[in-house]
Design an enzyme around this catalytic site. Structure first.
Site, PDB file in Angstrom:
ATOM      1  N   HIS A  77      44.242  43.182  44.790  1.00  0.00           N
ATOM      2  CA  HIS A  77      44.339  44.172  43.719  1.00  0.00           C
ATOM      3  C   HIS A  77      43.055  44.976  43.551  1.00  0.00           C
ATOM      4  O   HIS A  77      41.961  44.468  43.784  1.00  0.00           O
ATOM      5  CB  HIS A  77      44.671  43.478  42.394  1.00  0.00           C
ATOM      6  CG  HIS A  77      46.083  42.968  42.337  1.00  0.00           C
ATOM      7  ND1 HIS A  77      46.594  42.320  41.252  1.00  0.00           N
ATOM      8  CD2 HIS A  77      47.099  43.027  43.243  1.00  0.00           C
ATOM      9  CE1 HIS A  77      47.863  42.000  41.476  1.00  0.00           C
ATOM     10  NE2 HIS A  77      48.178  42.410  42.680  1.00  0.00           N
ATOM     11  N   TYR A 205      47.481  43.824  30.904  1.00  0.00           N
ATOM     12  CA  TYR A 205      47.265  43.330  29.538  1.00  0.00           C
ATOM     13  C   TYR A 205      47.883  44.341  28.581  1.00  0.00           C
ATOM     14  O   TYR A 205      47.532  45.524  28.630  1.00  0.00           O
ATOM     15  CB  TYR A 205      45.771  43.221  29.225  1.00  0.00           C
ATOM     16  CG  TYR A 205      45.016  42.230  30.096  1.00  0.00           C
ATOM     17  CD1 TYR A 205      45.043  40.865  29.811  1.00  0.00           C
ATOM     18  CD2 TYR A 205      44.262  42.661  31.180  1.00  0.00           C
ATOM     19  CE1 TYR A 205      44.342  39.957  30.593  1.00  0.00           C
ATOM     20  CE2 TYR A 205      43.558  41.759  31.975  1.00  0.00           C
ATOM     21  CZ  TYR A 205      43.606  40.405  31.672  1.00  0.00           C
ATOM     22  OH  TYR A 205      42.912  39.510  32.444  1.00  0.00           O
ATOM     23  N   PRO A 297      40.984  32.258  28.629  1.00  0.00           N
ATOM     24  CA  PRO A 297      41.612  32.697  29.880  1.00  0.00           C
ATOM     25  C   PRO A 297      41.589  34.207  30.093  1.00  0.00           C
ATOM     26  O   PRO A 297      41.792  34.661  31.221  1.00  0.00           O
ATOM     27  CB  PRO A 297      43.055  32.199  29.752  1.00  0.00           C
ATOM     28  CG  PRO A 297      43.282  32.040  28.290  1.00  0.00           C
ATOM     29  CD  PRO A 297      41.963  31.671  27.699  1.00  0.00           C
ATOM     30  N   LYS A 301      38.181  33.898  34.263  1.00  0.00           N
ATOM     31  CA  LYS A 301      36.887  33.559  34.864  1.00  0.00           C
ATOM     32  C   LYS A 301      36.706  32.068  35.160  1.00  0.00           C
ATOM     33  O   LYS A 301      35.773  31.688  35.875  1.00  0.00           O
ATOM     34  CB  LYS A 301      35.751  34.015  33.927  1.00  0.00           C
ATOM     35  CG  LYS A 301      35.551  35.507  33.920  1.00  0.00           C
ATOM     36  CD  LYS A 301      34.870  35.964  35.189  1.00  0.00           C
ATOM     37  CE  LYS A 301      34.981  37.430  35.448  1.00  0.00           C
ATOM     38  NZ  LYS A 301      35.246  37.792  36.832  1.00  0.00           N
ATOM     39  N   TYR A 388      34.397  41.832  36.491  1.00  0.00           N
ATOM     40  CA  TYR A 388      35.746  41.347  36.835  1.00  0.00           C
ATOM     41  C   TYR A 388      35.835  40.971  38.318  1.00  0.00           C
ATOM     42  O   TYR A 388      36.409  39.947  38.679  1.00  0.00           O
ATOM     43  CB  TYR A 388      36.788  42.422  36.496  1.00  0.00           C
ATOM     44  CG  TYR A 388      38.212  41.950  36.686  1.00  0.00           C
ATOM     45  CD1 TYR A 388      38.775  41.000  35.836  1.00  0.00           C
ATOM     46  CD2 TYR A 388      39.003  42.451  37.723  1.00  0.00           C
ATOM     47  CE1 TYR A 388      40.075  40.555  36.007  1.00  0.00           C
ATOM     48  CE2 TYR A 388      40.313  42.018  37.899  1.00  0.00           C
ATOM     49  CZ  TYR A 388      40.836  41.069  37.032  1.00  0.00           C
ATOM     50  OH  TYR A 388      42.126  40.624  37.212  1.00  0.00           O
TER      51      TYR A 388
HETATM   52  C1  PHB Z   1      47.034  34.663  35.792  1.00  0.00           C
HETATM   53  O1  PHB Z   1      47.509  35.318  36.729  1.00  0.00           O
HETATM   54  O2  PHB Z   1      47.329  33.459  35.625  1.00  0.00           O
HETATM   55  C2  PHB Z   1      46.088  35.294  34.833  1.00  0.00           C
HETATM   56  C3  PHB Z   1      45.897  36.660  34.859  1.00  0.00           C
HETATM   57  C4  PHB Z   1      45.014  37.242  33.976  1.00  0.00           C
HETATM   58  C5  PHB Z   1      44.340  36.451  33.078  1.00  0.00           C
HETATM   59  C6  PHB Z   1      44.523  35.094  33.057  1.00  0.00           C
HETATM   60  C7  PHB Z   1      45.397  34.499  33.936  1.00  0.00           C
HETATM   61  O3  PHB Z   1      43.472  37.024  32.216  1.00  0.00           O
END
Ligand code: PHB
Ligand code: APR
Length: 404
Positions: A77, A205, A297, A301, A388
């Site tokens: 990505h 998100y 989460p 990280k 990131y």
């Molecule tokens: C995930 O793909 O499990 C995932 C993606 C983004 C996050 C946390 C977990 O911020």
């Protein structure tokens, strides 16, 4: 009563990413380890966790020969999407930095790591009961455990505490010598794994005034999605229908079709908290990964920090065994912590911007203002991307041996 005594240079408690990657890096340096894990192998292989791997982590895994399947199977990505006010924005970090994020479930990575450990034929004990540590303030610490009914004592030079937040290692440190700084949040993430097509081609998100929803993926027809829910949520109150209704409501947009719904094959609840232990060492015990720190989460990280710690400790142990120089071991925490705090700051920024924290319109308008900056300023986009995609690790994984 002790039935068996074994000796190794480094005893590693916990076979998660921190323990297994450290074990591999030490093996490559000819340093002898024993790994002791409380859970069964099938449990560890089946555990579903986050799945975003920084470019920095992937580069290291590649260098130490642990990324073959990752390179074949991971989704590559450029960044992620942010949706708010029913509008979708892409943050493209790759265009600034020429680097990527890799979506590869931690479950898959841990399976690769167990296979790699097995291939070395070095000891890895699953189902170890009553793991206990001794004499960590000396240069001859011990780890004891019961396996198949017999009690084994490992005599080691060092112990690596890689046994997560609920493990034994962080409990044996002297609380007066170590500071634990933490922050908890009044919400949790309800996570699902579902047989559905991802709504976007990269993770997303959705910042909704009523709370965050996260739309990630594990493959073309497998999604990992999360909902912000109150900390005291009971999973039993969340039927499939309620989960899908809420995911759809929070992700509703004018520029994309509605989220696809389908079979939910796994669900879990994870509290959000931030913890940092300083220092991350005492005597001959070193704490790594979740045993030393927790990040929420948001931003994914956790795994990457575990790898970063393993890298720093591998370098320090390598320096000790190759050069009889203890300075890098003594500096382990001071070397590891600045990058950990950068990740904490990043996770905090994402967490407080993307979640509903307080009541009322003022709170939401502040968050919207930050989201508008992130999605309209190339400088902001680049700055988010730097962290990131992964800041550089503090050290290389092995000592810089000056050739004669
Ligand atoms: C995930 O793909 O499990 C995932 C993606 C983004 C996050 C946390 C977990 O911020
Ligand atoms: N003795 C031996 N092993 C133990 C004990 C114990 N007393 N207690 C826990 N363990 C094991 C756990 O079963 C687990 O397999 O230690 C391991 C710790 O692994 P993780 O929890 O995966 O932690 P870590 O290796 O630090 O990786 C951090 O994993 O938890 C996620 O979100 C976290 O992504 C982050 C990453």
């Amino acid at each position: 009563m002790i039935d068996n005594e074994i000796r190794c240079q480094v005893a590693i408690v916990g076979a998660g990413p921190a323990g297994l990657i450290l074990a591999h890096m030490l093996h490559l340096q000819g340093i002898d380890t024993v790994v002791v894990e409380r859970q069964s192998e099938s449990h560890v292989r089946a555990r579903i966790r986050a799945g975003v791997v920084e470019q920095t982590t992937v580069d290291l895994l590649t260098e130490i020969g642990l990324a073959d399947r990752l390179h074949r199977e991971a989704l590559v990505h450029d960044g992620f999407y942010i949706r708010f006010d029913r509008t979708t924005h892409h943050l493209d970090f790759h265009r600034h930095l020429g680097r990527h994020a890799f979506v590869y479930g931690q479950t898959e990575l841990v399976a690769d790591l167990i296979d790699a450990r097995r291939a070395t034929a070095r000891p890895l004990y699953f189902d170890a009961d009553d793991v206990s540590l001794g004499e960590i303030d000396t240069d001859h610490p011990t780890v004891e455990f019961t396996h198949d009914g017999s009690r084994t004592r490992i005599a080691a030079d060092f112990v690596a505490g890689c046994d997560g937040f609920h493990g034994v290692c962080r409990q044996v440190v002297d609380p007066t010598a170590i500071r634990v700084m933490d922050r908890s949040y009044p919400f949790a993430w309800l996570g699902i794994l579902a047989r559905t097509t991802p709504v976007t081609d990269e993770g997303m998100y959705c910042a909704h005034p009523d709370g965050l929803s996260v739309h990630s993926m594990r493959g073309p027809e497998l999604t990992r999605q999360y909902l912000q829910v109150p900390a005291d949520t009971d999973l039993a109150d969340w039927s499939d229908e309620r989960i899908w209704t809420e995911l759809r409501r929070r992700s509703a947009a004018d520029d994309h079709p509605e989220l696809e719904t389908g079979e939910i094959i796994e669900r879990s609840l994870a509290p959000l908290r931030s913890v940092v232990t300083d220092p991350m060492q005492q005597g001959s015990l070193f704490l790594l990964g979740d045993a030393a720190h927790i990040v929420p989460p948001t931003g994914a990280k956790g795994l990457n920090l575990a790898v970063s710690d393993a890298c720093v400790l591998s370098h320090a142990l390598g320096t000790w065994y190759a050069l009889a120089d203890r300075s890098a071991l003594d500096a382990y925490s001071a070397t590891a912590l600045p990058r950990i705090w950068q990740a904490q700051a990043f996770s905090w920024n994402l967490t407080t911007t993307l979640h509903r924290l307080g009541e009322g319109e003022f709170d939401w308008q502040l968050r919207r203002a930050r989201l508008q900056r992130w999605t309209s300023s190339a400088d902001e986009e680049r700055a988010l991307g730097e962290v990131y995609l992964g800041l550089p690790f503090p050290t290389s994984w092995q000592p810089e041996l000056v050739s004669a």
